[in-house]
Enzyme design. Structure first.
Site, short mmCIF file in Angstrom:
data_model
loop_
_atom_site.label_atom_id
_atom_site.label_comp_id
_atom_site.label_asym_id
_atom_site.label_seq_id
_atom_site.Cartn_x
_atom_site.Cartn_y
_atom_site.Cartn_z
N GLY A 8 1.09 -1.03 0.11
CA GLY A 8 0.02 0.16 0.11
C GLY A 8 0.78 1.21 -0.20
O GLY A 8 1.89 1.33 0.85
N GLY A 10 -0.35 4.48 0.17
CA GLY A 10 -1.26 5.68 0.58
C GLY A 10 -0.87 6.51 1.55
O GLY A 10 0.21 6.71 1.73
N CYS A 159 -16.30 6.30 8.73
CA CYS A 159 -15.59 7.62 8.50
C CYS A 159 -16.45 8.65 8.40
O CYS A 159 -17.37 8.92 7.29
CB CYS A 159 -14.98 7.30 7.35
SG CYS A 159 -13.65 8.53 6.52
N CYS A 353 -8.44 16.23 14.33
CA CYS A 353 -9.08 16.12 13.11
C CYS A 353 -9.60 17.54 12.71
O CYS A 353 -9.95 18.54 13.54
CB CYS A 353 -10.19 15.22 12.99
SG CYS A 353 -10.47 14.56 11.58
#
Ligand SMILES: Cc1cc2nc3c(=O)[nH]c(=O)nc-3n(C[C@H](O)[C@H](O)[C@H](O)COP(=O)(O)OP(=O)(O)OC[C@H]3O[C@@H](n4cnc5c(N)ncnc54)[C@H](O)[C@@H]3O)c2cc1C
Length: 428
Positions: A8, A10, A159, A353
Site C-alpha cells: 500500500g 497511500g 468515516c 481532526c
C-alpha cells in the site's frame, strides 16, 4: 540482510516507507508494493468533488521519489499475502518474500452490501479521487437542475468526518452559486446522534454540528439504516434505541453522496488469525499481529473495536494523526527487531481532526481517541478552513520530499505536548 515489505502506498504506506528507511541496517532492503504509481491525498477528495481542487493537484507520481530514496517500488499490487510462508503473491502471479511485512492497504469500499449504493449504483462517493471526479460531474448536473440532496454515511461506516465536511462544503458552494434556495438538504447517518463520529462525540461535536445544521436549514436522520437506493430514491429505516424500526423514509434526491462501510482488502481478508471477520488486520499494542509476529499493520486496514453498542452499527474512524502514530511506532519496533531487541514503542492513537466547511469548520482533539479522555476538545471557526488548506500543502510537500516528520513538526508537537508514541523501557 532483511527484506522489509510494505503493501500500500497511500497515506500510511508512503509515510511507513519514509520512516522505515532510517531504521534499516546497511544491507536491509525496503520494498513498497502499490497499486499503480500514483499517490493521492484522500482528505482533499471532498474538494475535488465540488471543483475546489483538480484531481491532478492532489496526485503525486511516486516513481522518482521512491527511486531517489532507494526504495524498490512494485506497482502491480498484492494479490494475496501468504502469511505462513512469509511471502506476498503479486497480482501478476510473482512472489515477494519478506522477513517483516507492514500491511497498509486502507479499506475496501463495501458498496455491494446495500443494493444501488455507490458509483456503480445511484449514489456518489468521495473515498477515491476517481470517484470524487465523477461526483464533480454529477454536482454540475445538480447545479444545472437543482433538486433535493441526501448526504451521509450508511450502517457500518466508520468515516463520518468527511460526510459532514462534504455536506457543509457542498452547501457553501450552492450558496455561492445562489442555488441553495432550490436544494432541500438531508443528512442521513447511522450514528446515534449528530456529532457522534464513531467516537461517542469529541468535546461538544454534537452541539457544534447540530447548531450548524439548524443554521443552514439541513434536516437530519440519525440511527438510519439504508435498505436500498433506486434512481433518485433512497429507502431508509430509522431505528429506536431498542433497535426496532421507529419510522421509515423514502427520500427523493437529485444528488446523493453516501460514505459506505469499509472492510479489509481481498489480499488479506479471510486469512485466519491475521484478520478479523471483516478482513481488518488484528494487531497488538505494538501494531504487530499476535499470530504472525513479523506482520504489522497501519492505517484504516487495522482492526479496532467499536466504542460501544449503538442501535445501528458504527465503526471507529482511523484519522491521519492517529495513523501517523501507528506508523512511527511500527518503524521503531521493526528497527528494534532488526537489532535483536524486543519491540517497545506503542502508538498513542491520539486523534486530531479538521473538518472544513468552506467558510468555517470544526476541529477536534481526542487524547486518547477512545473515551474517557484526558483531552476532549472541539471548536468551530473560520481558522479551521485555512488550517486545512495549510495542512494539505504541508502534507503533499512531505510526500514529495520523502520526509515523514520534519524537525519543525516534531518541535511543534513537543510544544503542544502531543505525542505519537509511548516508548516503554525494556531490558532486552
Ligand atoms: C474522503 C475522506 C476524507 C478524509 N479526510 C481526513 C481528514 O481530513 N483528516 C484525517 O485525519 N483523516 C481523514 N480521512 C481518514 C484517513 O486519514 C484517510 O482515509 C487515509 O487516506 C487513510 O490512510 P491509509 O493509508 O490507511 O489508506 P489509503 O490512503 O486509502 O491508502 C491505501 C493504499 O493501499 C493501496 N492498496 C489497496 N489494496 C492494495 C493491494 N492489494 N496491493 C497494493 N496496494 C493496495 C490503495 O491503492 C491505496 O493507495 C479521510 C478519509 C476519507 C475516505
Amino acid at each position: 540482510m532483511a527484506e522489509v515489505v510494505v503493501i500500500g502506498a497511500g497515506l500510511s504506506g508512503t509515510l511507513m516507507a519514509y520512516e522505515l528507511l532510517p531504521q534499516l541496517r546497511a544491507d536491509d532492503r525496503l520494498t513498497v508494493i502499490s497499486q499503480g504509481a500514483t499517490y493521492h491525498f484522500v482528505p482533499s477528495n471532498p474538494w475535488v468533488a465540488i471543483g475546489w481542487r483538480k484531481q491532478s493537484e492532489i496526485e503525486i507520481d511516486l516513481v522518482a521519489i521512491m527511486k531517489r530514496k532507494k526504495i524498490r517500488l512494485l506497482t502491480q499490487g498484492a494479490g494475496r499475502v501468504h502469511a505462513a510462508e512469509n511471502r506476498v503473491e503479486l497480482s501478476d502471479g510473482t512472489s515477494v518474500p519478506y522477513d517483516y511485512l507492514v500491511v497498509a492497504t486502507g479499506p475496501e469500499l463495501a458498496f455491494d452490501e446495500i443494493p444501488g449504493l455507490g458509483p456503480q449504483g445511484h449514489t456518489q462517493s468521495i473515498c477515491h479521487v476517481d470517484h470524487a471526479s465523477r461526483a464533480k460531474e454529477a454536482f454540475e448536473t445538480l447545479a444545472a437542475n437543482p433538486g433535493p440532496v441526501v448526504i451521509g454515511a450508511v450502517q457500518g461506516a466508520s468515516c463520518f468526518g468527511p460526510a459532514y465536511e462534504f455536506l457543509f462544503i457542498l452547501e457553501t458552494e450552492l450558496r455561492r452559486r445562489k442555488l441553495r434556495d432550490r436544494v432541500p438538504m438531508t443528512f442521513v447517518t447511522s450514528e446515534p446522534y449528530v456529532g457522534h463520529l464513531g467516537l461517542d462525540g469529541v468535546g461538544d461535536t454534537k452541539g457544534l454540528l447540530e447548531s450548524e445544521m439548524r443554521e443552514k436549514h439541513i434536516k437530519w436522520i440519525t440511527n438510519a439504516r439504508v435498505n436500498g437506493v433506486e434512481p433518485g430514491k433512497m429507502a431508509v429505516e430509522e431505528l429506536a434505541d431498542d433497535s426496532t424500526v421507529r419510522k421509515t423514509h423514502e427520500l427523493p434526491f437529485a444528488y446523493s453522496m453516501m460514505l459506505p462501510a469499509f472492510r479489509g482488502v481481498g489480499a488479506v481478508r479471510g486469512i485466519e488469525k491475521l484478520t478479523n471477520p471483516r478482513g481488518f488486520v488484528i494487531v497488538d499494542k505494538h501494531q504487530r499481529n499476535p499470530t504472525y509476529p513479523n506482520v504489522f499493520a497501519v492505517g484504516v486496514c487495522v482492526a479496532i473495536a467499536p466504542v460501544g453498542a449503538t442501535p445501528v452499527p458504527v465503526g471507529v474512524p482511523k484519522t491521519g494523526f492517529m495513523i501517523e502514530s501507528m506508523v512511527t511506532a511500527t518503524a521503531m519496533n521493526i528497527g528494534a527487531l532488526l537489532r535483536g531487541k524486543a519491540p517497545s514503542a506503542q502508538p498513542t492513537w491520539n486523534a486530531i481532526c479538521l473538518a472544513d466547511f468552506g467558510d468555517s469548520g470544526v476541529a477536534f482533539l481526542a487524547q486518547p481517541q477512545i473515551p474517557p479522555r484526558n483531552v476532549n476538545w472541539s471548536s468551530k471557526g473560520e481558522w479551521v478552513h485555512y488550517a486545512k488548506v495549510a495542512f494539505e500543502k504541508y502534507f503533499l510537500r512531505k510526500i514529495r520530499r520523502g520526509e515523514s516528520e520534519p524537525f519543525y513538526e516534531r518541535f511543534l508537537l513537543d510544544k503542544l505536548n502531543i505525542a505519537k508514541v509511548i516508548q516503554l523501557k525494556t531490558g532486552t
